[in-house]
Design a protein around this motif. Structure first.
Motif: not given
Length: 414
Positions: A30, A48-49, A52, A57-59, A84, A87
């Motif tokens: 981040r 970004t939350a 997600i 987007v994924k961690e 991050l 996907v």
């Protein structure tokens, strides 16, 4: 870089910026996203939350903090970095490339990576507007059906790379050596058939897009990419975006004039730069020097062209002179480009750059002869080896760019 606060940060362009950064640079922390985009840590976390939550987007975990880089061994214990990443399966797009007697189709994931591709040999010059659209629809339909195992949902868009002159605004093929007819509307019927975004551009612009989305190719800043092959095209990137011009077709470098009464170009005019440098032009002139009973003047094969290059390198001076003269003509064209726009870099690529070693000295000579002395410390000219075809990659990338914009302009309902 100064950081904007959450209060004064528009969400839509900032989310697009995050997606594009991840598409170019891959997994990132981040803090790195914030440093690159100028967004505050709180803003990056908030945006970004949302991404997600939308499944875009994924961690993922990176190397532990404290890793010393020695085969991944850590000098001190540390928690793995949280990165991050996009996907891949969040969406898919279809890329299509149309050239003489060949239609290539590829499936791209949300990261812009090509998952699968296929080629179809077709007599493209036998297709009129109706049969071209029907053929493309049938091929795309079959391709989508054959790849439901990795892309169960319909594609969000279709990106098309065209050999020739294309109006990216109207979606019309103005002229292509792959087709007998001109002014063929193609994006509207495909959009009606498949829905989503259908975007078309010439192959050189698609290559320019692919370069801007590949960190290893140095696609930042203003640059021009000249594509040598059957014909000669150019993609121009200004302020980070491919420049299409007001009328949707710009940077037609190959159809600039070198000599008004010169040889006939495939566009129907005389003296274009392409009429000296394109594969068909080299083969045309070579056929007057050596016996080439199997030459296909319409669409020279890579085998035919490499045979000419080998003979030139092996000491056939007349053939070597053809490539040298092509280099000189290219140098004159580049000199005009520098005088007009002065891009930071000029990249030369494409299958037609196979004889770059023979052309390069004459490119420099042409520049010296044609360039204003004060402009000689101009752009860096870089040969980009043609180890893979970037046109399909760029067509997929253009489709994703448009999808990002439309997705946040019309966010999904809760």
């Amino acid at each position: 870089m100064s950081r904007r606060t959450d209060h004064d940060t528009p969400r839509q362009p900032s989310q697009i910026a995050i997606l594009r950064f991840l598409r170019i640079h891959g997994p990132a922390a981040r803090i790195d996203i914030g440093n690159a985009t100028g967004l505050s840590p709180a803003t990056v976390t908030s945006l970004t939350a949302d991404l997600i939550a939308q499944g875009l987007v994924k961690e993922t975990q990176g190397a532990p903090n404290g890793t010393n880089g020695n085969n991944g061994q850590s000098a001190t214990r540390g928690r793995p970095k949280v990165l991050l990443d996009l996907v891949p399966g969040a969406a898919c797009v279809v890329g299509v490339k149309l050239t003489i007697n060949l239609v290539e189709i590829a499936l791209g994931n949300f990261k812009g990576e090509i998952e699968r591709s296929i080629q179809h040999s077709i007599n493209t010059r036998d297709l009129d507007e109706t049969s071209l659209v029907t053929t493309l629809c049938d091929l795309i339909d079959q391709f989508i059906s054959d790849n439901r195992d990795i892309a169960p949902n319909p594609p969000i868009g279709i990106g098309i790379a065209i050999q020739g002159v294309a109006d990216s605004n109207s979606g019309e093929i103005i002229w292509s050596p792959a087709l007998r007819n001109r002014h063929i509307a193609i994006t509207k019927p495909l959009r009606e058939r498949f829905g989503g975004i259908v975007q078309m551009s010439n192959d050189a612009n698609c290559i320019a897009t692919a370069i801007t989305q590949n960190n290893d190719l140095g696609g930042n800043g203003d640059f021009a990419v000249i594509m040598l092959g059957y014909g000669v095209g150019m993609g121009l990137v200004l302020n980070g975006a491919v420049y299409n011009g007001h009328f949707g077709a710009a940077a037609e470098f190959g159809h600039m004039k070198y000599q008004p009464d010169g040889p006939l170009c495939n566009c129907g005019r005389r003296g274009c730069i392409e009429a000296y440098i394109g594969d068909y032009a080299i083969l045309r002139d070579a056929s007057g020097l050596i016996d080439m009973p199997d030459a296909n003047n319409l669409h020279p094969s890579e085998k035919q062209m490499m045979d000419l290059v080998k003979r030139a390198r092996d000491g056939h001076e007349d053939l070597a002179d053809l490539f040298r003269h092509a280099g000189k003509v290219l140098g004159y064209g580049i000199a005009n480009l520098i005088a007009l726009l002065g891009p930071e870099r000029i990249l030369i690529t494409g299958s037609g750059a196979r004889a770059y070693d023979l052309m390069e000295p004459e490119i420099e000579r042409g520049l010296r002869e044609a360039q204003v002395p004060e402009l000689r410390n101009g752009p860096k000219i870089i040969h980009l080896p043609w180890d893979k075809d970037l046109a399909l990659q760029g067509a997929i990338g253009q489709s994703l760019l448009r999808h990002d914009e439309s997705m946040f302009a019309n966010p999904p309902a809760n």
